[in-house]
Scaffold this motif. Structure first.
Motif, PDB file in Angstrom:
ATOM      1  N   GLY A  72       0.866  -1.320   0.026  1.00 56.37           N
ATOM      2  CA  GLY A  72       0.078  -0.161   0.043  1.00 56.37           C
ATOM      3  C   GLY A  72       0.674   1.342  -0.002  1.00 56.37           C
ATOM      4  O   GLY A  72       0.201   2.365  -0.049  1.00 56.37           O
ATOM      5  N   LEU A  73       2.044   1.202  -0.044  1.00 56.35           N
ATOM      6  CA  LEU A  73       2.850   2.452  -0.011  1.00 56.35           C
ATOM      7  C   LEU A  73       3.096   2.955  -1.626  1.00 56.35           C
ATOM      8  O   LEU A  73       2.837   2.373  -2.585  1.00 56.35           O
ATOM      9  N   ALA A  74       3.396   4.450  -1.611  1.00 55.63           N
ATOM     10  CA  ALA A  74       3.542   5.120  -2.765  1.00 55.63           C
ATOM     11  C   ALA A  74       4.953   5.951  -2.670  1.00 55.63           C
ATOM     12  O   ALA A  74       5.233   6.244  -1.577  1.00 55.63           O
ATOM     13  N   ALA A  75       5.422   6.289  -4.119  1.00 59.19           N
ATOM     14  CA  ALA A  75       6.116   7.165  -4.262  1.00 59.19           C
ATOM     15  C   ALA A  75       6.015   8.123  -5.125  1.00 59.19           C
ATOM     16  O   ALA A  75       5.446   7.853  -6.179  1.00 59.19           O
ATOM     17  N   GLU A  76       6.271   9.607  -4.816  1.00 58.43           N
ATOM     18  CA  GLU A  76       5.885  10.559  -5.850  1.00 58.43           C
ATOM     19  C   GLU A  76       7.266  11.284  -6.045  1.00 58.43           C
ATOM     20  O   GLU A  76       7.767  11.687  -4.984  1.00 58.43           O
ATOM     21  N   PHE A  77       7.671  11.722  -7.002  1.00 60.55           N
ATOM     22  CA  PHE A  77       8.700  12.491  -7.256  1.00 60.55           C
ATOM     23  C   PHE A  77       8.652  13.335  -8.529  1.00 60.55           C
ATOM     24  O   PHE A  77       7.890  13.091  -9.371  1.00 60.55           O
ATOM     25  N   VAL A  78       9.671  14.337  -8.775  1.00 61.06           N
ATOM     26  CA  VAL A  78       9.451  15.163  -9.883  1.00 61.06           C
ATOM     27  C   VAL A  78      10.839  15.168 -10.440  1.00 61.06           C
ATOM     28  O   VAL A  78      11.926  15.158  -9.842  1.00 61.06           O
ATOM     29  N   LEU A  79      10.980  15.185 -11.802  1.00 61.17           N
ATOM     30  CA  LEU A  79      12.234  15.259 -12.604  1.00 61.17           C
ATOM     31  C   LEU A  79      12.196  16.778 -13.005  1.00 61.17           C
ATOM     32  O   LEU A  79      11.236  17.319 -13.841  1.00 61.17           O
ATOM     33  N   THR A  80      13.296  17.526 -12.534  1.00 62.66           N
ATOM     34  CA  THR A  80      13.552  18.746 -13.032  1.00 62.66           C
ATOM     35  C   THR A  80      14.642  19.001 -14.054  1.00 62.66           C
ATOM     36  O   THR A  80      15.706  18.740 -13.744  1.00 62.66           O
ATOM     37  N   VAL A  81      14.626  19.555 -14.999  1.00 61.87           N
ATOM     38  CA  VAL A  81      15.352  19.933 -16.005  1.00 61.87           C
ATOM     39  C   VAL A  81      15.836  21.293 -16.357  1.00 61.87           C
ATOM     40  O   VAL A  81      14.788  22.050 -16.520  1.00 61.87           O
ATOM     41  N   THR A  82      16.985  21.819 -16.088  1.00 59.07           N
ATOM     42  CA  THR A  82      17.403  22.993 -15.930  1.00 59.07           C
ATOM     43  C   THR A  82      18.293  23.481 -17.260  1.00 59.07           C
ATOM     44  O   THR A  82      19.190  22.521 -17.544  1.00 59.07           O
ATOM     45  N   ALA A  83      17.929  24.374 -17.914  1.00 61.23           N
ATOM     46  CA  ALA A  83      18.748  24.521 -19.350  1.00 61.23           C
ATOM     47  C   ALA A  83      19.497  25.949 -19.010  1.00 61.23           C
ATOM     48  O   ALA A  83      18.748  26.813 -18.614  1.00 61.23           O
ATOM     49  N   GLU A  84      20.931  25.962 -19.316  1.00 58.58           N
ATOM     50  CA  GLU A  84      21.576  27.120 -19.209  1.00 58.58           C
ATOM     51  C   GLU A  84      22.453  27.442 -20.326  1.00 58.58           C
ATOM     52  O   GLU A  84      22.970  26.622 -21.003  1.00 58.58           O
ATOM     53  N   GLY A  85      22.393  28.905 -20.738  1.00 63.89           N
ATOM     54  CA  GLY A  85      22.820  29.410 -21.958  1.00 63.89           C
ATOM     55  C   GLY A  85      23.908  30.261 -21.682  1.00 63.89           C
ATOM     56  O   GLY A  85      24.698  30.499 -20.754  1.00 63.89           O
ATOM     57  N   GLU A  86      24.343  31.155 -22.816  1.00 66.14           N
ATOM     58  CA  GLU A  86      25.354  32.415 -22.367  1.00 66.14           C
ATOM     59  C   GLU A  86      24.594  33.454 -21.704  1.00 66.14           C
ATOM     60  O   GLU A  86      23.481  33.532 -21.128  1.00 66.14           O
ATOM     61  N   GLU A  87      25.735  33.826 -20.813  1.00 64.09           N
ATOM     62  CA  GLU A  87      25.324  34.823 -19.680  1.00 64.09           C
ATOM     63  C   GLU A  87      24.345  34.457 -18.685  1.00 64.09           C
ATOM     64  O   GLU A  87      23.507  35.315 -18.342  1.00 64.09           O
ATOM     65  N   ASP A  88      24.500  33.403 -18.105  1.00 58.33           N
ATOM     66  CA  ASP A  88      23.872  32.806 -17.184  1.00 58.33           C
ATOM     67  C   ASP A  88      22.271  32.692 -17.340  1.00 58.33           C
ATOM     68  O   ASP A  88      21.526  32.721 -16.376  1.00 58.33           O
ATOM     69  N   GLN A  89      21.675  32.643 -18.489  1.00 57.76           N
ATOM     70  CA  GLN A  89      20.593  32.471 -19.146  1.00 57.76           C
ATOM     71  C   GLN A  89      19.945  31.437 -18.469  1.00 57.76           C
ATOM     72  O   GLN A  89      20.660  30.285 -18.941  1.00 57.76           O
ATOM     73  N   GLN A  90      18.832  31.119 -18.210  1.00 58.24           N
ATOM     74  CA  GLN A  90      18.493  29.724 -17.601  1.00 58.24           C
ATOM     75  C   GLN A  90      17.005  29.690 -18.073  1.00 58.24           C
ATOM     76  O   GLN A  90      16.077  30.693 -18.141  1.00 58.24           O
ATOM     77  N   ASP A  91      16.260  28.512 -18.308  1.00 57.09           N
ATOM     78  CA  ASP A  91      14.985  28.283 -18.294  1.00 57.09           C
ATOM     79  C   ASP A  91      14.924  26.573 -17.482  1.00 57.09           C
ATOM     80  O   ASP A  91      15.580  25.753 -17.442  1.00 57.09           O
ATOM     81  N   VAL A  92      13.818  26.677 -16.660  1.00 58.61           N
ATOM     82  CA  VAL A  92      13.609  25.371 -15.730  1.00 58.61           C
ATOM     83  C   VAL A  92      12.120  24.944 -16.057  1.00 58.61           C
ATOM     84  O   VAL A  92      11.218  25.758 -16.124  1.00 58.61           O
ATOM     85  N   ILE A  93      12.114  23.469 -16.154  1.00 61.27           N
ATOM     86  CA  ILE A  93      10.851  22.962 -16.518  1.00 61.27           C
ATOM     87  C   ILE A  93      10.847  21.611 -15.670  1.00 61.27           C
ATOM     88  O   ILE A  93      11.888  20.936 -15.717  1.00 61.27           O
ATOM     89  N   SER A  94       9.370  21.023 -15.089  1.00 59.68           N
ATOM     90  CA  SER A  94       9.592  19.850 -14.474  1.00 59.68           C
ATOM     91  C   SER A  94       8.382  19.118 -14.991  1.00 59.68           C
ATOM     92  O   SER A  94       7.349  19.458 -15.725  1.00 59.68           O
ATOM     93  N   VAL A  95       8.720  17.634 -14.726  1.00 59.42           N
ATOM     94  CA  VAL A  95       7.718  16.593 -15.043  1.00 59.42           C
ATOM     95  C   VAL A  95       7.363  15.713 -13.862  1.00 59.42           C
ATOM     96  O   VAL A  95       8.422  15.446 -13.222  1.00 59.42           O
ATOM     97  N   GLY A  96       6.116  15.450 -13.326  1.00 58.25           N
ATOM     98  CA  GLY A  96       5.744  14.641 -12.183  1.00 58.25           C
ATOM     99  C   GLY A  96       5.796  13.369 -12.498  1.00 58.25           C
ATOM    100  O   GLY A  96       5.632  12.761 -13.644  1.00 58.25           O
ATOM    101  N   SER A  97       6.046  12.554 -11.427  1.00 57.98           N
ATOM    102  CA  SER A  97       5.604  11.229 -11.380  1.00 57.98           C
ATOM    103  C   SER A  97       5.348  10.445 -10.163  1.00 57.98           C
ATOM    104  O   SER A  97       5.323  11.072  -8.884  1.00 57.98           O
ATOM    105  N   ASN A  98       4.479   9.381 -10.385  1.00 60.95           N
ATOM    106  CA  ASN A  98       4.105   8.719  -8.964  1.00 60.95           C
ATOM    107  C   ASN A  98       3.801   7.170  -9.214  1.00 60.95           C
ATOM    108  O   ASN A  98       3.585   6.835 -10.420  1.00 60.95           O
ATOM    109  N   VAL A  99       4.469   6.185  -8.359  1.00 68.26           N
ATOM    110  CA  VAL A  99       4.824   4.694  -8.586  1.00 68.26           C
ATOM    111  C   VAL A  99       4.045   4.399  -7.274  1.00 68.26           C
ATOM    112  O   VAL A  99       4.227   4.974  -6.060  1.00 68.26           O
ATOM    113  N   GLY A 100       3.031   3.394  -7.330  1.00 64.76           N
ATOM    114  CA  GLY A 100       2.513   2.923  -6.067  1.00 64.76           C
ATOM    115  C   GLY A 100       2.268   1.346  -5.881  1.00 64.76           C
ATOM    116  O   GLY A 100       2.519   0.629  -7.160  1.00 64.76           O
ATOM    117  N   ASN A 101       2.269   0.825  -4.918  1.00 62.52           N
ATOM    118  CA  ASN A 101       2.075  -0.571  -4.584  1.00 62.52           C
ATOM    119  C   ASN A 101       0.527  -0.536  -4.397  1.00 62.52           C
ATOM    120  O   ASN A 101       0.083  -0.290  -3.291  1.00 62.52           O
TER     121      ASN A 101
END
Length: 218
Positions: free
Chosen positions: A143-172
């Protein structure tokens, strides 16, 4: 008169067309301006893993596509983070990440670590990820569950960034009182029983041999 009418009609048409041309050009320039220097997108962009009923020995393969929709090339990094308080199942699950035929990571979720990767503008990369429910896990994971997110961070020139995430859940999904299969091995018990039987057989054989020798002497 007819000639004047034609000229007037032509002037009216030109007056109507020219502003629309400027508007179209302005819209095109605005669209170009709206394209970001650093723009990372994921597919799927909501949930990567949604597996509510995994059992010991099961696995779930998924593919995560990372797209560079910006103007610049960038370097991206992927992090995995737990999102619920109970980490018992999260700590026990195994994840494997492949980039084509190259293995990037294989281990438990808490130790997740991927090397940074480069992605050119307009290009995409597909990561094949598989979550494993180890077959040795017992009824304490019922009856347990695991929930987590994968966060992807993109970095370009002059410290420019963009961040995006996708969720996940796995359970018994055995939360209704059902018992998980007993996956514990009894090899050591069998080994002990076998040793005892072998010893008893040896003793009996020795006794019979001694008795046989005594009979021959008589």
């Amino acid at each position: 008169m007819r000639k004047r009418f034609l000229i007037s009609s032509l002037i009216i048409l030109l007056c109507a067309f020219v502003p629309w041309s400027f508007v179209s050009a302005a819209n095109a320039n605005t669209a170009n301006d709206e394209q970001q220097e650093i723009d990372i997108q994921l597919s799927p962009n909501n949930y990567l893993f949604q597996v509510p009923n995994m059992k010991p020995g099961d696995w779930a393969p998924r593919s995560l596509t990372i797209l560079n929709n910006g103007r610049q090339d960038f370097t991206y990094a992927v992090e995995l983070q737990n999102t619920i308080e109970d980490t018992k199942l999260f700590d026990a699950l195994i994840i494997k990440v492949m980039d084509g035929n190259k293995e990037l990571y294989s281990g438990n979720l808490p130790s997740f670590n991927l090397p940074a990767s480069n992605l050119a503008a307009g290009e995409q990369e597909v990561l094949d990820m598989t979550v494993y429910f180890p077959e040795h896990l017992g009824n304490e994971f019922q009856g347990l569950a695991a929930e987590f997110v994968l966060t992807v961070t993109a970095e370009g020139e002059e410290d420019q960034q963009d961040v995006i995430s996708v969720g996940s859940n796995v359970g018994n999904g055995y939360g209704n009182g059902a018992i998980l299969p007993d996956t514990a091995t009894s090899i050591f018990t069998l080994f002990l029983i076998g040793t005892i039987l072998l010893s008893v057989g040896g003793v009996i054989l020795c006794i019979k041999k001694v008795q046989s020798l005594k009979s021959q002497r008589i």
